[in-house]
Design a protein around this motif. Structure first.
Motif, mmCIF file in Angstrom:
data_model
loop_
_atom_site.group_PDB
_atom_site.id
_atom_site.type_symbol
_atom_site.label_atom_id
_atom_site.label_comp_id
_atom_site.label_asym_id
_atom_site.label_seq_id
_atom_site.Cartn_x
_atom_site.Cartn_y
_atom_site.Cartn_z
ATOM 1 N N THR A 137 0.829 -1.205 0.000
ATOM 2 C CA THR A 137 0.000 0.000 0.000
ATOM 3 C C THR A 137 0.862 1.253 0.000
ATOM 4 O O THR A 137 0.597 2.208 -0.743
ATOM 5 C CB THR A 137 -0.935 0.009 1.228
ATOM 6 O OG1 THR A 137 -1.732 -1.176 1.212
ATOM 7 C CG2 THR A 137 -1.844 1.231 1.210
ATOM 8 N N TYR A 194 -9.190 2.273 -3.145
ATOM 9 C CA TYR A 194 -9.054 2.758 -1.782
ATOM 10 C C TYR A 194 -10.227 3.688 -1.471
ATOM 11 O O TYR A 194 -10.777 4.338 -2.356
ATOM 12 C CB TYR A 194 -7.752 3.549 -1.604
ATOM 13 C CG TYR A 194 -6.494 2.730 -1.796
ATOM 14 C CD1 TYR A 194 -6.413 1.409 -1.364
ATOM 15 C CD2 TYR A 194 -5.369 3.282 -2.408
ATOM 16 C CE1 TYR A 194 -5.260 0.667 -1.541
ATOM 17 C CE2 TYR A 194 -4.211 2.550 -2.594
ATOM 18 C CZ TYR A 194 -4.163 1.244 -2.164
ATOM 19 O OH TYR A 194 -3.013 0.506 -2.339
ATOM 20 N N SER A 216 -7.119 2.656 3.686
ATOM 21 C CA SER A 216 -6.966 1.317 3.122
ATOM 22 C C SER A 216 -6.989 0.301 4.241
ATOM 23 O O SER A 216 -6.243 0.408 5.212
ATOM 24 C CB SER A 216 -5.642 1.200 2.349
ATOM 25 O OG SER A 216 -5.451 -0.132 1.910
#
Length: 311
Positions: free
Chosen positions: A247, A295, A309
């Motif tokens: 991420t 997201y 997220s």
């Protein structure tokens, strides 16, 4: 991939250096004034084994009341043991204008022994020279009159040996605690998989010897049940930490001209990031990129995007 950062500026740090004003990432090379060195021909095979005995080798040689760390590597038939006080080093760097957030790696002059082919000037009074395969600082008056003194120091001195990274960086995306978690997970999995690999990978004598060294250091891993239990225990942690890295890597690619990362928060359940945009056109483009990655995103304060997220 350039793990040593040989293209990054290398700054020589010594007691007589002048104050600097650096606002970009650099590597640092420390002179012998910042560490204590010993060489010993000790009959051990692995660096981790040598590092365990490092504190005993320096007994009586280091200043009392300070906390020292150690780095160990092999030079020929000898092990090189180097002791340093990281807090003292940090204090000196800041005093000389080298903000810690701009320091990528710390190297030691001894690690670049082969680069010191001629005396290197340190300020007006000292020089770095190679004596008996050891880099030392000596008064310039001690040098022979015919010796050529060099003032050239550049990235070519960056060693092939790994340097060290400062424990904390105010610009780092991961906290010290998270770094420790990464290290623990990777070390445990590496050890478990290495042992299992040798269990089923044949009967090489060299491999058996290496395996026995590891099992002697970590006797609990002789049990396959223990290895399976540890692997299962860390599997969830590993999955979460991998998700964090993925991420962060994805979000970092969304920082382009007009976008500023204003905040980043990580915990066990999610990652929360705020991006500030210079205008609505940039905001619209960034929002589209974030939504493409699926997201959760919302607009706050007109030109700020709030991104979440789940892990």
């Amino acid at each position: 991939m350039n793990f040593m950062g040989k293209d990054r500026e290398l700054v020589l740090v010594h007691n007589a250096m002048k104050h600097v004003n650096i606002a970009h990432t650099v590597n640092i090379m420390l002179t012998p004034q910042f560490y204590t060195l010993k060489k010993e021909a000790i009959p051990v095979r692995w660096a981790y084994q040598a590092k365990r005995i490092a504190p005993s080798l320096f007994m009586g040689l280091l200043e009392e009341g300070k906390s020292y760390e150690y780095i160990v590597w092999k030079e020929g038939d000898e092990w090189v043991f180097l002791a340093y006080d990281i807090e003292m080093i940090k204090t000196f760097l800041v005093k000389k204008g080298l903000a810690l957030e701009y320091v990528a790696k710390l190297f030691f002059a001894q690690q670049s022994m082969s680069s010191f082919t001629k005396p290197l000037a340190l300020g007006e009074d000292e020089a770095l020279v190679l004596l008996d395969n050891t880099v030392v600082a000596v008064p310039r008056v001690a040098l022979a009159a015919e010796e050529t003194l060099s003032k050239i120091f550049n990235n070519s001195f960056t060693p092939a040996i790994n340097g060290i990274t400062l424990n904390q960086s105010s610009r780092g995306l991961l906290s010290s605690k998270e770094t420790v978690v990464f290290a623990t997970v990777f070390a445990v999995f590496a050890l478990v998989f290495f042992i299992e690999g040798w269990r089923y990978g044949g009967d090489s004598k060299a491999g058996d010897a290496e395996l026995e060294d590891l099992l002697e250091a970590y006797p609990s891993f002789r049990s396959s049940y223990t290895r399976e239990s540890i692997a299962q225990k860390y599997n969830t942690i590993d999955r979460i930490e991998r998700k964090k890295r993925e991420t962060i890597n994805t979000l970092s690619k969304m920082i382009f001209k007009g976008v500023t990362l204003t905040s980043l928060s990580l915990n066990r359940n999610n990652i929360v990031v705020d991006f500030s945009c210079t205008d609505k056109k940039v905001l619209k483009r960034l929002k589209a990129l974030i939504e493409k990655e699926q997201y959760k995103v919302s607009v706050i304060n007109n030109l700020t995007l709030h991104v979440e997220s789940k892990l």
